[in-house]
Design a protein around this motif. Structure first.
Motif, mmCIF file in Angstrom:
data_model
loop_
_atom_site.group_PDB
_atom_site.id
_atom_site.type_symbol
_atom_site.label_atom_id
_atom_site.label_comp_id
_atom_site.label_asym_id
_atom_site.label_seq_id
_atom_site.Cartn_x
_atom_site.Cartn_y
_atom_site.Cartn_z
ATOM 1 N N ARG A 30 0.822 -1.204 0.000
ATOM 2 C CA ARG A 30 0.000 0.000 0.000
ATOM 3 C C ARG A 30 0.862 1.262 0.000
ATOM 4 O O ARG A 30 2.043 1.227 0.320
ATOM 5 N N ARG A 31 0.222 2.378 -0.334
ATOM 6 C CA ARG A 31 0.898 3.667 -0.431
ATOM 7 C C ARG A 31 1.356 4.142 0.950
ATOM 8 O O ARG A 31 0.836 3.682 1.976
ATOM 9 N N PRO A 32 2.299 5.089 0.993
ATOM 10 C CA PRO A 32 2.762 5.610 2.280
ATOM 11 C C PRO A 32 1.616 6.238 3.079
ATOM 12 O O PRO A 32 0.767 6.938 2.537
ATOM 13 N N GLY A 33 1.594 5.949 4.364
ATOM 14 C CA GLY A 33 0.587 6.500 5.249
ATOM 15 C C GLY A 33 -0.686 5.679 5.362
ATOM 16 O O GLY A 33 -1.585 6.025 6.118
ATOM 17 N N PHE A 34 -0.774 4.580 4.624
ATOM 18 C CA PHE A 34 -1.977 3.749 4.632
ATOM 19 C C PHE A 34 -2.155 3.043 5.974
ATOM 20 O O PHE A 34 -3.259 2.889 6.478
ATOM 21 N N GLY A 35 -1.065 2.591 6.550
ATOM 22 C CA GLY A 35 -1.129 1.860 7.815
ATOM 23 C C GLY A 35 -1.087 0.366 7.585
ATOM 24 O O GLY A 35 -0.997 -0.115 6.465
ATOM 25 N N CYS A 36 -1.171 -0.369 8.663
ATOM 26 C CA CYS A 36 -1.102 -1.825 8.617
ATOM 27 C C CYS A 36 -2.489 -2.379 8.926
ATOM 28 O O CYS A 36 -2.854 -2.537 10.086
ATOM 29 N N ARG A 37 -3.251 -2.665 7.882
ATOM 30 C CA ARG A 37 -4.625 -3.156 8.066
ATOM 31 C C ARG A 37 -4.676 -4.644 7.769
ATOM 32 O O ARG A 37 -5.049 -5.070 6.671
ATOM 33 N N VAL A 38 -4.269 -5.403 8.747
ATOM 34 C CA VAL A 38 -4.234 -6.864 8.647
ATOM 35 C C VAL A 38 -4.721 -7.444 9.970
ATOM 36 O O VAL A 38 -5.022 -6.705 10.910
ATOM 37 N N ALA A 39 -4.763 -8.765 10.039
ATOM 38 C CA ALA A 39 -5.172 -9.435 11.272
ATOM 39 C C ALA A 39 -4.191 -9.087 12.402
ATOM 40 O O ALA A 39 -3.019 -8.803 12.143
ATOM 41 N N PRO A 40 -4.665 -9.095 13.654
ATOM 42 C CA PRO A 40 -3.793 -8.723 14.779
ATOM 43 C C PRO A 40 -2.501 -9.530 14.877
ATOM 44 O O PRO A 40 -1.460 -8.988 15.242
ATOM 45 N N MET A 41 -2.561 -10.820 14.510
ATOM 46 C CA MET A 41 -1.344 -11.643 14.571
ATOM 47 C C MET A 41 -0.291 -11.136 13.603
ATOM 48 O O MET A 41 0.885 -11.021 13.930
ATOM 49 N N ILE A 42 -0.727 -10.809 12.400
ATOM 50 C CA ILE A 42 0.187 -10.327 11.372
ATOM 51 C C ILE A 42 0.635 -8.900 11.693
ATOM 52 O O ILE A 42 1.785 -8.531 11.449
ATOM 53 N N HIS A 43 -0.250 -8.117 12.275
ATOM 54 C CA HIS A 43 0.071 -6.731 12.638
ATOM 55 C C HIS A 43 1.254 -6.683 13.600
ATOM 56 O O HIS A 43 2.159 -5.852 13.448
ATOM 57 N N GLU A 44 1.263 -7.552 14.594
ATOM 58 C CA GLU A 44 2.360 -7.585 15.570
ATOM 59 C C GLU A 44 3.680 -7.935 14.898
ATOM 60 O O GLU A 44 4.722 -7.355 15.218
ATOM 61 N N ILE A 45 3.647 -8.881 13.970
ATOM 62 C CA ILE A 45 4.865 -9.269 13.256
ATOM 63 C C ILE A 45 5.346 -8.109 12.391
ATOM 64 O O ILE A 45 6.540 -7.829 12.323
ATOM 65 N N ILE A 49 9.050 -6.314 12.299
ATOM 66 C CA ILE A 49 9.860 -6.327 11.081
ATOM 67 C C ILE A 49 10.097 -4.916 10.563
ATOM 68 O O ILE A 49 11.117 -4.628 9.958
ATOM 69 N N GLY A 50 9.146 -4.016 10.792
ATOM 70 C CA GLY A 50 9.273 -2.643 10.311
ATOM 71 C C GLY A 50 8.389 -2.355 9.111
ATOM 72 O O GLY A 50 8.579 -1.353 8.431
ATOM 73 N N ILE A 51 7.421 -3.215 8.845
ATOM 74 C CA ILE A 51 6.476 -2.978 7.756
ATOM 75 C C ILE A 51 5.384 -2.052 8.283
ATOM 76 O O ILE A 51 4.726 -2.365 9.272
ATOM 77 N N GLN A 52 5.206 -0.905 7.614
ATOM 78 C CA GLN A 52 4.259 0.092 8.105
ATOM 79 C C GLN A 52 2.992 0.180 7.258
ATOM 80 O O GLN A 52 1.945 0.558 7.774
ATOM 81 N N ASP A 53 3.090 -0.112 5.958
ATOM 82 C CA ASP A 53 1.950 0.036 5.053
ATOM 83 C C ASP A 53 1.650 -1.294 4.384
ATOM 84 O O ASP A 53 2.385 -1.730 3.492
ATOM 85 N N LEU A 54 0.564 -1.938 4.810
ATOM 86 C CA LEU A 54 0.224 -3.258 4.300
ATOM 87 C C LEU A 54 -1.258 -3.515 4.528
ATOM 88 O O LEU A 54 -1.827 -3.100 5.541
ATOM 89 N N ALA A 55 -1.879 -4.183 3.577
ATOM 90 C CA ALA A 55 -3.256 -4.637 3.746
ATOM 91 C C ALA A 55 -3.260 -6.130 3.499
ATOM 92 O O ALA A 55 -2.452 -6.639 2.716
ATOM 93 N N GLY A 56 -4.135 -6.847 4.156
ATOM 94 C CA GLY A 56 -4.148 -8.289 3.984
ATOM 95 C C GLY A 56 -5.459 -8.918 4.379
ATOM 96 O O GLY A 56 -6.277 -8.327 5.093
ATOM 97 N N LYS A 57 -5.646 -10.125 3.904
ATOM 98 C CA LYS A 57 -6.858 -10.895 4.175
ATOM 99 C C LYS A 57 -6.453 -12.340 4.405
ATOM 100 O O LYS A 57 -5.566 -12.856 3.733
ATOM 101 N N ILE A 58 -7.130 -12.990 5.351
ATOM 102 C CA ILE A 58 -6.895 -14.405 5.626
ATOM 103 C C ILE A 58 -8.139 -15.170 5.197
ATOM 104 O O ILE A 58 -9.245 -14.842 5.599
#
Length: 112
Positions: A30-45, A49-58
């Motif tokens: 995702r673009r800068p500033g989007f945030g980490c919108r994933v499941a809580p387990m993946i968010h903690e990882i 790791i230092g990943i700030q902008d990511l979207a995901g689905k399980i």
């Protein structure tokens, strides 16, 4: 300890779909500033790791252990630009511009 490559030190290089046992992950860069919108387990990882902008689905099984293993496998299978450049016979600069800037590539070996 394992190092995971990040694009622009904030997100993954490309969208990833990965399957581990009955768990199927879809991850989107995702673009800068989007945030980490994933499941809580993946968010903690991602924070570790230092990943700030990511979207995901399980999809499928949401067993925490399988989700975490699927996420780590997905990160290790992403293709970085230097690998793409080697495989396609292009310069690294051209691959970066194609995928992240939109400039036409020039081949390494030009015919005369």
């Amino acid at each position: 300890m394992q190092n995971f490559p990040r694009y622009d030190s904030r997100t993954i290089y490309h969208d990833i779909e990965h399957k581990f046992k009955a768990t199927r992950l879809q991850l989107w860069a995702r673009r800068p500033g989007f945030g980490c919108r994933v499941a809580p387990m993946i968010h903690e990882i991602c924070e570790c790791i230092g990943i700030q902008d990511l979207a995901g689905k399980i999809h499928g099984s949401r067993n925490p252990m399988n989700v975490i293993k699927a996420f780590f496998e997905a990160l290790t299978t992403q293709r970085i630009p230097s690998d793409l450049a080697k495989a396609r016979g292009l310069r690294l600069l051209d691959v970066n511009h194609i995928y992240y800037g939109g400039i036409k590539p020039t081949p390494i070996h030009t015919r005369r």
